[in-house]
Design an enzyme around this catalytic site. Structure first.
Site, short mmCIF file in Angstrom:
data_model
loop_
_atom_site.label_atom_id
_atom_site.label_comp_id
_atom_site.label_asym_id
_atom_site.label_seq_id
_atom_site.Cartn_x
_atom_site.Cartn_y
_atom_site.Cartn_z
CB CYS A 121 -0.92 -0.03 1.23
SG CYS A 121 -2.05 1.37 1.28
CB CYS A 132 -12.27 11.57 4.87
SG CYS A 132 -12.16 11.68 3.08
CB CYS A 135 -9.41 9.39 7.07
SG CYS A 135 -7.78 8.86 6.48
CD GLU A 180 -7.63 11.62 -4.05
OE1 GLU A 180 -8.22 10.94 -3.20
OE2 GLU A 180 -7.56 11.29 -5.26
CB SER A 209 -8.39 4.19 -3.53
OG SER A 209 -9.59 4.64 -2.94
CG ASN A 234 -16.08 6.25 2.30
OD1 ASN A 234 -16.02 5.03 2.22
ND2 ASN A 234 -15.02 7.03 2.27
N1 SAH Z 1 -7.32 9.37 -0.67
C1 SAH Z 1 -7.66 8.18 -1.41
C2 SAH Z 1 -6.67 7.05 -1.17
C3 SAH Z 1 -6.69 6.47 0.23
S1 SAH Z 1 -7.56 4.98 0.20
C4 SAH Z 1 -9.08 7.76 -1.08
O1 SAH Z 1 -9.66 8.32 -0.15
O2 SAH Z 1 -9.65 6.92 -1.75
C5 SAH Z 1 -7.96 4.77 1.87
C6 SAH Z 1 -9.32 4.10 2.05
O3 SAH Z 1 -9.52 3.91 3.46
C7 SAH Z 1 -10.46 4.96 1.53
O4 SAH Z 1 -11.38 4.17 0.86
C8 SAH Z 1 -11.06 5.49 2.83
O5 SAH Z 1 -12.42 5.76 2.67
C9 SAH Z 1 -10.80 4.39 3.81
N2 SAH Z 1 -10.72 4.83 5.20
C10 SAH Z 1 -10.34 6.04 5.65
N3 SAH Z 1 -10.39 6.07 6.99
C11 SAH Z 1 -10.81 4.86 7.40
C12 SAH Z 1 -11.03 4.27 8.68
N4 SAH Z 1 -10.83 4.96 9.80
N5 SAH Z 1 -11.44 3.00 8.71
C13 SAH Z 1 -11.61 2.29 7.58
N6 SAH Z 1 -11.39 2.78 6.36
C14 SAH Z 1 -11.00 4.05 6.26
#
Ligand code: SAH
Length: 366
Positions: A121, A132, A135, A180, A209, A234
């Site tokens: 990853c 978000c 996160c 991102e 992603s 989400n």
């Molecule tokens: N910024 C991009 C790439 C990161 S992917 C994106 O958001 O897609 C990271 C993934 O983990 C995303 O799908 C996000 O929604 C998810 N994610 C973020 N925080 C999380 C959490 N606390 N628990 C589970 N999944 C989470």
């Protein structure tokens, strides 16, 4: 640097073209850490290259945290003092437990390693600007973009540390670490091309992603070499999504799903939608029905992720029955839906937990 840039460099010091190939192999296949280590080049040439100011190296592995499940979270540092996290996730048992591989198959490249395939990853930015609410990376804000070299360098540093080499070993890449990717689009795409063409990871083994940077989804569809696409959905309606992901104000569900519907998929390819389940917030049967409506008729699949908790995150993880019930509603409606198993939660390596945590109960590996 790509093939063209190495050719220009070699040309600039009056050397024949095959030297560019030697450099590419040393950097991306042997993963040398200095010009000095490129012993295929004469000493004179190494000095000449050093005089151009070009420097060759890998980012530093500053720390390693090893999970009970085999996941390794790397803290990777760059010369300016910034750092990101990169996560190594081995899967399978190495074929030792009767998985149908041929008896006496000791030539299998992963024999004795204890895994069949591994996923790395990868981070694309130091921190993240998207904010978000669930996160942990969001709490850092964004510090800067990574260069293409830093994105590739993370992968090379981990491959070297794990002593593996694609394509001989099965390695998948997911651009789902910090940042991102579509807000660092050009560097990210250049890294993808280098990883595919020079490091040896097929584009079909990569997934990116995005939180939903709609104009970049359009651009991405036009790329001749591109990973598979995942979109962080989400939420099942605009009100909820705007609350959880403020970028939904700029690019709402209608715009996002139109981009997904128009995305030029390859044969048998699907768009993946990630959906973080937050207890009592977006995980009800009614939410599942809304997701079904949003994705109706699309070549899509859904990856459900039960919230990985963390300090400063004001949501809780739903019980397993709620997760399964949500999944079943999607499956009944004909949408393939999977529950993503958390990897490395005990070391803050799971989705949404990457915030450069150093002080945790688990001791770092030697
Ligand atoms: N910024 C991009 C790439 C990161 S992917 C994106 O958001 O897609 C990271 C993934 O983990 C995303 O799908 C996000 O929604 C998810 N994610 C973020 N925080 C999380 C959490 N606390 N628990 C589970 N999944 C989470």
């Amino acid at each position: 640097m790509d093939r063209e840039e190495f050719s220009a460099l070699v040309d600039g010091v009056g050397e024949p073209a095959y030297r560019a190939q030697q450099l590419l192999e040393a950097v991306y296949r042997q993963r040398v850490e200095s010009l000095e280590q490129i012993t295929t080049l004469p000493q004179q040439l190494r000095l000449k290259l050093a005089e151009t100011g070009v420097s060759i190296g890998l980012p530093a592995i500053e720390n390693r945290f090893v999970s009970q499940d085999g996941t390794v979270r790397y803290l990777i540092g760059f010369p300016d003092g910034q750092s990101v996290e990169t996560v190594w996730m081995p899967e399978g048992d190495g074929g030792e437990a009767g998985d149908g591989s041929e008896a006496g198959d000791s030539a299998a490249p992963n024999a004795g390693r204890g895994w069949d395939r591994a996923t790395i990853c990868v981070s694309s930015q130091v921190g993240c600007a998207v904010d978000c609410q669930f996160c942990l990376t969001a709490l850092l804000g964004v510090k800067r973009n990574l260069s293409a070299g830093e994105i590739v360098g993370q992968v090379c540093a981990v491959l070297k540390d794990q002593k593996v080499s694609p394509p001989e070993h099965r390695v998948n890449l997911v651009f789902m670490g910090m940042g991102e990717p579509f807000l660092n689009y050009d560097n990210f795409m250049k890294a993808v091309r280098l990883l595919a063409e020079e490091v040896g990871v097929a584009e079909s083994r990569m997934t990116v992603s995005t939180a939903g940077i709609v104009p970049r989804i359009h651009d991405f569809g036009e790329e001749p070499i591109r990973p598979k696409l995942a979109i962080s959905l989400n939420a099942s309606n605009d009100e909820l999504r705007t609350r959880l992901m403020p970028l939904n104000r700029k690019w709402n569900l209608e715009m996002l799903l139109a981009a997904a519907r128009n995305f030029p998929l390859r044969p048998r390819e699907r768009v993946t939608f990630e959906y973080v389940l937050l207890n009592g917030v977006n995980d009800s049967p009614a939410n599942a029905e809304e997701v079904v409506e949003l994705l109706r008729g699309m070549r899509a699949k859904v990856n459900l992720i039960a919230l990985n908790p963390g300090p400063g995150i004001d949501f809780s993880t739903p019980a397993e029955e709620r997760v399964t019930a949500f999944q079943q509603r999607l499956i009944k409606a004909g949408i393939p839906a999977f529950v993503r198993r958390p990897r490395g939660r005990d070391i803050y390596a799971a989705c949404g937990q990457l915030k450069r945590t150093v002080a945790i109960a688990t001791a770092p590996a030697p």
